[in-house]
Design a protein around this motif. Structure first.
Motif, short mmCIF file in Angstrom:
data_model
loop_
_atom_site.label_atom_id
_atom_site.label_comp_id
_atom_site.label_asym_id
_atom_site.label_seq_id
_atom_site.Cartn_x
_atom_site.Cartn_y
_atom_site.Cartn_z
N CYS A 193 34.29 35.05 46.83
CA CYS A 193 33.92 35.85 45.66
C CYS A 193 34.76 35.61 44.60
N LYS A 194 35.19 35.40 43.48
CA LYS A 194 35.86 35.53 42.39
C LYS A 194 35.58 35.65 41.34
N THR A 195 36.54 37.10 40.73
CA THR A 195 36.11 38.21 39.24
C THR A 195 36.95 37.86 38.76
N VAL A 196 36.78 38.04 37.41
CA VAL A 196 37.74 37.67 36.63
C VAL A 196 37.59 39.02 35.01
N PHE A 197 38.33 39.44 34.77
CA PHE A 197 38.05 40.56 33.73
C PHE A 197 38.83 40.04 32.63
N ARG A 198 37.67 40.56 31.24
CA ARG A 198 38.84 40.49 30.44
C ARG A 198 37.76 41.22 29.20
N GLU A 199 38.50 41.70 28.91
CA GLU A 199 39.21 42.70 27.88
C GLU A 199 38.62 41.62 26.33
#
Length: 121
Positions: A40-46
């Motif tokens: 599981c790879k989660t990335v956050f982008r504003e």
């Protein structure tokens, strides 16, 4: 797999703990679609702006997208979407005077064309 993207409005930058939310989303993927925890790879982008219809969006938004290998049932995907929406409602508080729009999409990756690599430094 899965690869998970969380796009959110700038007004929400301090409204939730990204690491905590990412770990919780990863756990839901493991629980509902049988994902491997280490995969599981989660990335956050504003996101600097959302456009809705013919104007810039006035409300805050969070959009979560899962890219997964095929093979999960429609019911499992729906359960994951519902669980993530509930998690967002619990953990992301809208700024006073605004509304919060949340959405989840789960898309199958084309297994034949997908490639990944890990490079050690």
């Amino acid at each position: 797999m899965p690869q998970i993207s969380v796009d959110y409005s700038p007004g929400l930058a301090g409204a939730f703990d990204r690491r905590e939310l990412g770990l919780a989303i990863n756990r839901l993927a493991v629980k509902t679609i049988g994902a491997n925890p280490e995969a599981c790879k989660t990335v956050f982008r504003e996101v600097q702006g959302f456009v809705v219809g013919e104007s810039e969006a006035a409300d805050d938004q969070v959009y979560v997208e899962f890219q997964i290998f095929p093979g999960r049932t429609a019911e499992a995907k729906a359960a994951l979407s519902d669980a993530v929406l509930a998690l967002l409602a619990e953990r992301v508080v809208p700024v006073a005077g605004t509304r919060l729009f949340t959405a989840v999409n789960i898309a199958d990756i084309d297994r034949d064309s997908y490639r990944s690599a890990t490079v050690a430094g």
